[in-house]
Design a protein around this motif. Structure first.
Motif, PDB file in Angstrom:
ATOM      1  N   ILE A  62       0.853  -1.207   0.000  1.00 35.43           N
ATOM      2  CA  ILE A  62       0.000   0.000   0.000  1.00 35.43           C
ATOM      3  C   ILE A  62       0.884   1.251   0.000  1.00 35.43           C
ATOM      4  N   GLN A  63       1.928   1.213   0.809  1.00 40.61           N
ATOM      5  CA  GLN A  63       2.802   2.395   0.882  1.00 40.61           C
ATOM      6  C   GLN A  63       3.507   2.656  -0.444  1.00 40.61           C
ATOM      7  N   LYS A  64       3.931   1.585  -1.112  1.00 39.47           N
ATOM      8  CA  LYS A  64       4.599   1.750  -2.414  1.00 39.47           C
ATOM      9  C   LYS A  64       3.614   2.279  -3.449  1.00 39.47           C
ATOM     10  N   LEU A  65       2.393   1.755  -3.434  1.00 39.75           N
ATOM     11  CA  LEU A  65       1.362   2.236  -4.371  1.00 39.75           C
ATOM     12  C   LEU A  65       1.096   3.720  -4.152  1.00 39.75           C
ATOM     13  N   ARG A  66       0.992   4.089  -2.880  1.00 41.03           N
ATOM     14  CA  ARG A  66       0.693   5.488  -2.537  1.00 41.03           C
ATOM     15  C   ARG A  66       1.840   6.406  -2.977  1.00 41.03           C
ATOM     16  N   ALA A  67       3.082   5.930  -2.788  1.00 44.90           N
ATOM     17  CA  ALA A  67       4.240   6.737  -3.185  1.00 44.90           C
ATOM     18  C   ALA A  67       4.284   6.900  -4.710  1.00 44.90           C
ATOM     19  N   ARG A  68       3.889   5.855  -5.438  1.00 44.11           N
ATOM     20  CA  ARG A  68       3.984   5.879  -6.903  1.00 44.11           C
ATOM     21  C   ARG A  68       2.820   6.638  -7.524  1.00 44.11           C
ATOM     22  N   LEU A  69       1.602   6.434  -7.006  1.00 46.05           N
ATOM     23  CA  LEU A  69       0.414   6.953  -7.691  1.00 46.05           C
ATOM     24  C   LEU A  69      -0.348   8.005  -6.886  1.00 46.05           C
ATOM     25  N   GLY A  70       0.099   8.252  -5.647  1.00 48.99           N
ATOM     26  CA  GLY A  70      -0.656   9.175  -4.797  1.00 48.99           C
ATOM     27  C   GLY A  70      -1.855   8.472  -4.185  1.00 48.99           C
ATOM     28  N   GLU A  71      -2.584   9.191  -3.378  1.00 48.63           N
ATOM     29  CA  GLU A  71      -3.766   8.597  -2.735  1.00 48.63           C
ATOM     30  C   GLU A  71      -4.855   8.410  -3.789  1.00 48.63           C
ATOM     31  N   SER A  72      -5.560   7.312  -3.709  1.00 50.06           N
ATOM     32  CA  SER A  72      -6.635   7.040  -4.676  1.00 50.06           C
ATOM     33  C   SER A  72      -7.726   6.254  -3.962  1.00 50.06           C
ATOM     34  N   GLU A  73      -8.836   6.080  -4.658  1.00 57.38           N
ATOM     35  CA  GLU A  73      -9.938   5.287  -4.096  1.00 57.38           C
ATOM     36  C   GLU A  73      -9.427   3.885  -3.703  1.00 57.38           C
ATOM     37  N   GLU A  74      -8.527   3.352  -4.554  1.00 58.18           N
ATOM     38  CA  GLU A  74      -8.046   1.982  -4.323  1.00 58.18           C
ATOM     39  C   GLU A  74      -7.133   1.905  -3.101  1.00 58.18           C
ATOM     40  N   THR A  75      -6.235   2.913  -2.929  1.00 60.56           N
ATOM     41  CA  THR A  75      -5.349   2.857  -1.758  1.00 60.56           C
ATOM     42  C   THR A  75      -6.160   3.035  -0.472  1.00 60.56           C
ATOM     43  N   VAL A  76      -7.192   3.853  -0.527  1.00 60.07           N
ATOM     44  CA  VAL A  76      -8.053   4.015   0.658  1.00 60.07           C
ATOM     45  C   VAL A  76      -8.753   2.693   0.973  1.00 60.07           C
ATOM     46  N   ALA A  77      -9.242   2.020  -0.075  1.00 58.01           N
ATOM     47  CA  ALA A  77      -9.939   0.746   0.139  1.00 58.01           C
ATOM     48  C   ALA A  77      -8.981  -0.314   0.694  1.00 58.01           C
ATOM     49  N   LEU A  78      -7.758  -0.357   0.143  1.00 58.11           N
ATOM     50  CA  LEU A  78      -6.779  -1.343   0.626  1.00 58.11           C
ATOM     51  C   LEU A  78      -6.361  -1.036   2.062  1.00 58.11           C
ATOM     52  N   THR A  79      -6.254   0.254   2.393  1.00 55.58           N
ATOM     53  CA  THR A  79      -5.924   0.640   3.773  1.00 55.58           C
ATOM     54  C   THR A  79      -7.029   0.182   4.723  1.00 55.58           C
ATOM     55  N   GLY A  80      -8.256   0.306   4.263  1.00 54.00           N
ATOM     56  CA  GLY A  80      -9.386  -0.179   5.061  1.00 54.00           C
ATOM     57  C   GLY A  80      -9.296  -1.684   5.259  1.00 54.00           C
ATOM     58  N   HIS A  81      -8.920  -2.386   4.191  1.00 56.60           N
ATOM     59  CA  HIS A  81      -8.775  -3.832   4.251  1.00 56.60           C
ATOM     60  C   HIS A  81      -7.687  -4.213   5.262  1.00 56.60           C
ATOM     61  N   TYR A  82      -6.555  -3.484   5.215  1.00 52.61           N
ATOM     62  CA  TYR A  82      -5.451  -3.729   6.164  1.00 52.61           C
ATOM     63  C   TYR A  82      -5.961  -3.594   7.599  1.00 52.61           C
ATOM     64  N   HIS A  83      -6.657  -2.486   7.871  1.00 56.45           N
ATOM     65  CA  HIS A  83      -7.102  -2.254   9.250  1.00 56.45           C
ATOM     66  C   HIS A  83      -8.165  -3.260   9.691  1.00 56.45           C
ATOM     67  N   ASN A  84      -8.975  -3.698   8.761  1.00 51.71           N
ATOM     68  CA  ASN A  84      -9.981  -4.686   9.146  1.00 51.71           C
ATOM     69  C   ASN A  84      -9.347  -6.046   9.458  1.00 51.71           C
ATOM     70  N   LEU A  85      -8.284  -6.384   8.717  1.00 52.76           N
ATOM     71  CA  LEU A  85      -7.555  -7.619   9.047  1.00 52.76           C
ATOM     72  C   LEU A  85      -6.856  -7.489  10.394  1.00 52.76           C
ATOM     73  N   LEU A  86      -6.260  -6.308  10.624  1.00 48.53           N
ATOM     74  CA  LEU A  86      -5.579  -6.081  11.910  1.00 48.53           C
ATOM     75  C   LEU A  86      -6.586  -6.161  13.060  1.00 48.53           C
TER      76      LEU A  86
END
Ligand code: NI
Length: 226
Positions: free
Chosen positions: A196-220
Motif C-alpha cells: 500500500i505504501q509503495k502504491l501510494r508513493a507511486r500513484l498518490g492517494e486514490s480510491e483503491e489505496t483508501v480501500a486497501l488501507t481499510g482492508h489492512y485495518h480490518n484484518l488487523l
C-alpha cells in the motif's frame, strides 16, 4: 519472517552507546536464561538491574518507536527492555530456542515472546565469527549486520551465535510481544502494508489505496489481541 531493519540507530548514537558500554561492568550472561540456555550460553551481558543498561534501553526503545519499518513488521504490543551482550575470546551461544514467556521488570504481567531482536552495536569488520544463525523452515540463515542495524525473527526459531574468534561482538537484544501472535498473519499484514505504501508513493492517494488501507485495518482488527 526474518527482517533486516537498517539504521535503527545513527552512527553517532552507536558511538555514544559503545563508549558507555565499553566503560561499564559486564556479568555472566547466564543470569537471564533457563537451564537449557545455561548449558550452551557463554558470553557476558549488562546486568538486568544495571542503571546504565536501563538508560541505554530507553534510547533503543525511543529509536524503535520512530521506525515505521520496525513497527509495520513487528506490530509490537509490549517489550522486554533491551539488554546488552558482549562476546569475545571464543565466547558463543549454542543452539537454543528463547523461552516462550518472560518476566518484564517493573510489571506484574509477563510477556509472550513472539519476536526476538538483535541490534548490532559493532561493525562486521570489528570481529571474526559471531554470526547469528537462525534456523527456520526455509533453512539456515547467518546474519552479521552493520552497526545500528537490527534483525528481527520469530522467537520460535532455533538460533545460535557462533564463537567470536577476533575482536568483540557487542549487541543489544530484546523480545517483543506482538499484537498479532501468528507469524504468518503478521507477515501478510506487513506485505500488504508495504505494498500500500509503495502504491501510494507511486500513484498518490486514490480510491483503491483508501480501500486497501481499510482492508489492512480490518484484518488487523480481526487478528490483533490487545
Ligand atoms: Ni536466543
Amino acid at each position: 519472517m526474518m527482517l533486516h531493519v537498517p539504521e535503527v540507530l545513527s552512527p553517532d548514537q552507536v558511538r555514544r552507546m559503545r563508549a558507555t558500554l565499553d566503560a561499564t561492568q559486564w556479568v555472566d550472561g547466564r543470569e537471564t536464561v533457563g537451564d537449557q540456555g545455561a548449558q550452551v550460553k557463554r558470553n557476558r551481558q549488562l546486568s538486568e538491574h544495571s542503571p546504565v543498561g536501563r538508560e541505554l534501553a530507553k534510547t533503543v526503545l525511543a529509536a524503535l518507536a520512530r521506525n515505521p519499518l520496525f513497527f509495520s513488521a513487528a506490530l509490537p504490543a509490549r517489550f522486554v527492555p533491551p539488554l546488552f551482550n558482549r562476546y569475545e575470546g571464543g565466547e558463543h551461544y549454542g543452539l537454543h530456542v528463547d523461552g516462550a514467556v518472560r518476566a518484564v521488570p517493573g510489571s506484574e504481567q509477563p510477556l509472550r515472546t513472539d519476536l526476538s531482536c538483535t541490534l548490532f552495536l559493532c561493525d562486521p569488520d570489528d570481529y571474526d565469527g559471531g554470526e547469528l544463525e537462525v534456523v527456520d523452515t526455509y533453512g539456515s540463515h547467518e546474519v552479521k549486520l552493520p552497526a545500528g542495524d537490527l534483525i528481527l525473527y520469530p522467537s520460535s526459531s532455533l538460533h545460535r551465535v557462533h564463537p567470536v574468534t577476533r575482536g568483540a561482538r557487542v549487541c543489544a537484544f530484546f523480545w517483543a510481544q506482538s499484537m498479532v501472535r501468528n507469524d504468518q498473519q503478521r507477515a501478510m499484514l506487513f506485505e500488504l502494508d508495504q505494498s500500500i505504501q509503495k502504491l501510494r508513493a507511486r500513484l498518490g492517494e486514490s480510491e483503491e489505496t483508501v480501500a486497501l488501507t481499510g482492508h489492512y485495518h480490518n484484518l488487523l482488527r480481526l487478528w490483533s489481541e490487545i
